[in-house]
Design a protein around this motif. Structure first.
Motif, PDB file in Angstrom:
ATOM      1  N   LYS A  56       0.826  -1.213   0.000  1.00 23.68           N
ATOM      2  CA  LYS A  56       0.000   0.000   0.000  1.00 23.68           C
ATOM      3  C   LYS A  56       0.859   1.261   0.000  1.00 23.68           C
ATOM      4  O   LYS A  56       0.663   2.166  -0.812  1.00 23.68           O
ATOM      5  N   ILE A  57       1.816   1.333   0.929  1.00 23.62           N
ATOM      6  CA  ILE A  57       2.539   2.586   1.136  1.00 23.62           C
ATOM      7  C   ILE A  57       3.449   2.917  -0.035  1.00 23.62           C
ATOM      8  O   ILE A  57       3.756   4.083  -0.297  1.00 23.62           O
ATOM      9  N   ARG A  58       3.899   1.900  -0.779  1.00 23.03           N
ATOM     10  CA  ARG A  58       4.779   2.192  -1.910  1.00 23.03           C
ATOM     11  C   ARG A  58       4.021   2.355  -3.225  1.00 23.03           C
ATOM     12  O   ARG A  58       4.620   2.703  -4.237  1.00 23.03           O
ATOM     13  N   SER A  59       2.722   2.088  -3.216  1.00 20.97           N
ATOM     14  CA  SER A  59       1.959   2.164  -4.461  1.00 20.97           C
ATOM     15  C   SER A  59       1.031   3.378  -4.528  1.00 20.97           C
ATOM     16  O   SER A  59       0.519   3.686  -5.603  1.00 20.97           O
ATOM     17  N   VAL A  60       0.796   4.058  -3.412  1.00 24.59           N
ATOM     18  CA  VAL A  60      -0.094   5.224  -3.435  1.00 24.59           C
ATOM     19  C   VAL A  60       0.715   6.480  -3.761  1.00 24.59           C
ATOM     20  O   VAL A  60       1.910   6.577  -3.462  1.00 24.59           O
ATOM     21  N   ARG A  61       0.069   7.448  -4.375  1.00 25.98           N
ATOM     22  CA  ARG A  61       0.759   8.660  -4.816  1.00 25.98           C
ATOM     23  C   ARG A  61       1.154   9.557  -3.644  1.00 25.98           C
ATOM     24  O   ARG A  61       2.136  10.299  -3.730  1.00 25.98           O
ATOM     25  N   SER A  62       0.385   9.511  -2.556  1.00 31.61           N
ATOM     26  CA  SER A  62       0.689  10.390  -1.423  1.00 31.61           C
ATOM     27  C   SER A  62       2.078  10.119  -0.860  1.00 31.61           C
ATOM     28  O   SER A  62       2.757  11.052  -0.405  1.00 31.61           O
ATOM     29  N   THR A  63       2.522   8.876  -0.898  1.00 24.74           N
ATOM     30  CA  THR A  63       3.860   8.553  -0.394  1.00 24.74           C
ATOM     31  C   THR A  63       4.928   9.225  -1.239  1.00 24.74           C
ATOM     32  O   THR A  63       5.880   9.833  -0.714  1.00 24.74           O
ATOM     33  N   MET A  64       4.797   9.134  -2.561  1.00 25.75           N
ATOM     34  CA  MET A  64       5.788   9.732  -3.448  1.00 25.75           C
ATOM     35  C   MET A  64       5.845  11.245  -3.265  1.00 25.75           C
ATOM     36  O   MET A  64       6.933  11.834  -3.178  1.00 25.75           O
ATOM     37  N   TRP A  65       4.688  11.886  -3.172  1.00 23.80           N
ATOM     38  CA  TRP A  65       4.661  13.334  -3.075  1.00 23.80           C
ATOM     39  C   TRP A  65       5.172  13.833  -1.728  1.00 23.80           C
ATOM     40  O   TRP A  65       5.969  14.783  -1.660  1.00 23.80           O
ATOM     41  N   THR A  66       4.710  13.241  -0.656  1.00 25.00           N
ATOM     42  CA  THR A  66       5.115  13.719   0.671  1.00 25.00           C
ATOM     43  C   THR A  66       6.600  13.474   0.925  1.00 25.00           C
ATOM     44  O   THR A  66       7.312  14.365   1.404  1.00 25.00           O
ATOM     45  N   ILE A 112       6.271  14.458   6.861  1.00 21.70           N
ATOM     46  CA  ILE A 112       6.197  13.170   7.566  1.00 21.70           C
ATOM     47  C   ILE A 112       4.905  13.078   8.370  1.00 21.70           C
ATOM     48  O   ILE A 112       4.264  12.018   8.425  1.00 21.70           O
ATOM     49  N   ILE A 113       4.513  14.180   8.981  1.00 19.70           N
ATOM     50  CA  ILE A 113       3.245  14.209   9.726  1.00 19.70           C
ATOM     51  C   ILE A 113       2.074  13.926   8.786  1.00 19.70           C
ATOM     52  O   ILE A 113       1.174  13.131   9.108  1.00 19.70           O
ATOM     53  N   THR A 114       2.077  14.561   7.629  1.00 19.23           N
ATOM     54  CA  THR A 114       0.992  14.366   6.662  1.00 19.23           C
ATOM     55  C   THR A 114       0.917  12.915   6.199  1.00 19.23           C
ATOM     56  O   THR A 114      -0.168  12.325   6.144  1.00 19.23           O
ATOM     57  N   LEU A 115       2.065  12.332   5.874  1.00 21.29           N
ATOM     58  CA  LEU A 115       2.073  10.941   5.426  1.00 21.29           C
ATOM     59  C   LEU A 115       1.623  10.002   6.529  1.00 21.29           C
ATOM     60  O   LEU A 115       0.896   9.031   6.276  1.00 21.29           O
ATOM     61  N   GLY A 116       2.021  10.278   7.771  1.00 23.76           N
ATOM     62  CA  GLY A 116       1.587   9.439   8.881  1.00 23.76           C
ATOM     63  C   GLY A 116       0.077   9.437   9.062  1.00 23.76           C
ATOM     64  O   GLY A 116      -0.541   8.393   9.264  1.00 23.76           O
ATOM     65  N   VAL A 117      -0.520  10.622   8.959  1.00 26.19           N
ATOM     66  CA  VAL A 117      -1.980  10.709   9.087  1.00 26.19           C
ATOM     67  C   VAL A 117      -2.665   9.970   7.945  1.00 26.19           C
ATOM     68  O   VAL A 117      -3.625   9.207   8.159  1.00 26.19           O
ATOM     69  N   TYR A 196      13.616  10.561  16.098  1.00 28.81           N
ATOM     70  CA  TYR A 196      12.642  11.526  16.624  1.00 28.81           C
ATOM     71  C   TYR A 196      11.573  11.858  15.582  1.00 28.81           C
ATOM     72  O   TYR A 196      10.373  11.843  15.881  1.00 28.81           O
ATOM     73  N   ILE A 197      11.982  12.154  14.358  1.00 28.96           N
ATOM     74  CA  ILE A 197      11.012  12.525  13.325  1.00 28.96           C
ATOM     75  C   ILE A 197      10.157  11.316  12.942  1.00 28.96           C
ATOM     76  O   ILE A 197       8.950  11.456  12.673  1.00 28.96           O
ATOM     77  N   ALA A 198      10.740  10.113  12.923  1.00 33.78           N
ATOM     78  CA  ALA A 198       9.944   8.924  12.624  1.00 33.78           C
ATOM     79  C   ALA A 198       8.907   8.675  13.713  1.00 33.78           C
ATOM     80  O   ALA A 198       7.765   8.290  13.420  1.00 33.78           O
ATOM     81  N   LEU A 199       9.277   8.903  14.978  1.00 30.34           N
ATOM     82  CA  LEU A 199       8.309   8.764  16.069  1.00 30.34           C
ATOM     83  C   LEU A 199       7.243   9.853  16.001  1.00 30.34           C
ATOM     84  O   LEU A 199       6.077   9.613  16.324  1.00 30.34           O
ATOM     85  N   LEU A 200       7.629  11.062  15.589  1.00 28.22           N
ATOM     86  CA  LEU A 200       6.642  12.128  15.419  1.00 28.22           C
ATOM     87  C   LEU A 200       5.644  11.754  14.325  1.00 28.22           C
ATOM     88  O   LEU A 200       4.432  11.978  14.467  1.00 28.22           O
ATOM     89  N   GLY A 201       6.135  11.178  13.230  1.00 32.51           N
ATOM     90  CA  GLY A 201       5.227  10.698  12.189  1.00 32.51           C
ATOM     91  C   GLY A 201       4.376   9.542  12.661  1.00 32.51           C
ATOM     92  O   GLY A 201       3.198   9.437  12.295  1.00 32.51           O
TER      93      GLY A 201
END
Length: 298
Positions: A56-66, A112-117, A196-201
């Motif tokens: 899922k995460i590698r095939s959706v466009r939001s991952t590439m853009w974010t 990263i926050i946007t992609l996490g949500v 830290y940033i990965a945990l924030l995401g």
């Protein structure tokens, strides 16, 4: 004159009789041929859920853009800051060149926050979460798989981007008197900031699971990142000095700067303290999300 005789009744032809000793044949249905599915039947486990979430995460466009915008911000702003400082400040004695990557990472953290949500909340918005839960009825396993896959992706991208910018900045500031980063500086400026940033995401992913609305969860997380620092800047009253200092010390921008030994305040978290703080907050939020996920309808 002779009287006519009535017609004689016709007799039925005798039927051949079956010998008494011969019984009716016993007909039995032939057994139907068995079918074996070519698809193997195996017991599902966490590995299957991880494979599904990775797809899922590698095939959706939001991952590439974010992630693309994240790398562009971190690298672009980091290199621009290094070039500007090296050309305008010939003497940088006592400065850590890795700290110039702070501004790019702070802005990039919004991606990263946007992609996490979106990793969780977007499935609730489209209704795809029903298909996911049908394929994997274990809701806790689904949430764990999403968290693991996202954390690994965010961590790797952040570490690679921060390390690239760090090496470039050290090269650009060579000869300006800036301190040579130590091993601890490199560890905190790459691995520490990446964790830290990965945990924030990951916290954003959990908030998306709790709120189940992309725009609402992104707004909450951006407010969490920026609101404490902005509010503290407008607290001029002396009676609010303690609260102002606490907001400065524990704001996310200040905790990011701690990894570069460049805190915005003289007290508060230091060293690796920001990492333990975000880890504790994320763990509590994950437990709450897991408990609600088991009780709420999809």
């Amino acid at each position: 004159m002779s009287t006519p005789q009535p017609p004689m009744p016709q007799q039925a032809a005798p039927q051949p009789s079956m010998p008494p000793q011969q019984a009716a044949p016993n007909w039995q249905a032939a057994p139907a041929p068995s079918y074996t599915s070519p698809i193997p039947i195996v017991r599902t486990h966490l590995g299957h859920a991880l494979s599904s979430e990775w797809t899922k995460i590698r095939s959706v466009r939001s991952t590439m853009w974010t992630l693309g915008v994240f790398v562009l911000l971190v690298v672009g702003i980091g290199l621009a800051a290094g070039a500007a400082v090296s050309s305008s400040s010939p003497d940088l004695s006592g400065e850590n060149p890795l700290s110039l990557g702070f501004f790019g990472l702070l802005l990039g953290s919004m991606c990263i926050i946007t992609l996490g949500v979106l990793t969780t909340a977007s499935e609730y918005g489209t209704g795809m979460i029903r298909t996911t839960m049908t394929a994997c009825p274990s809701r806790g396993r689904v949430l764990a798989a999403k968290a693991i896959v996202f954390f690994v992706v965010a961590f790797v991208i952040t570490v690679v981007s921060a390390a690239f910018v760090g090496f470039a900045q050290v090269a650009m500031l060579d000869g300006t008197g800036a301190d040579e980063p130590t091993g601890d500086d490199w560890l905190k400026g790459t691995v520490g900031i990446g964790l830290y940033i990965a945990l924030l995401g990951l916290l954003s992913l959990i908030v998306g699971s709790l709120v189940r609305h992309s725009a609402g969860a992104i707004t909450i997380m951006i407010g969490t990142v920026l609101a404490p620092l902005v509010i503290a800047m407008f607290m001029f009253s002396e009676s609010l000095s303690d609260l102002r200092d606490a907001l400065f010390e524990y704001s996310i921008p200040n905790q990011l700067s701690v990894f570069y030994d460049n805190s915005l305040s003289r007290s508060g978290p230091s060293g690796w303290d920001p990492l333990w703080i975000i880890l504790g907050v994320t763990a509590v939020a994950f437990v709450a999300a897991y408990a609600l996920l088991e009780k709420r309808d999809v």
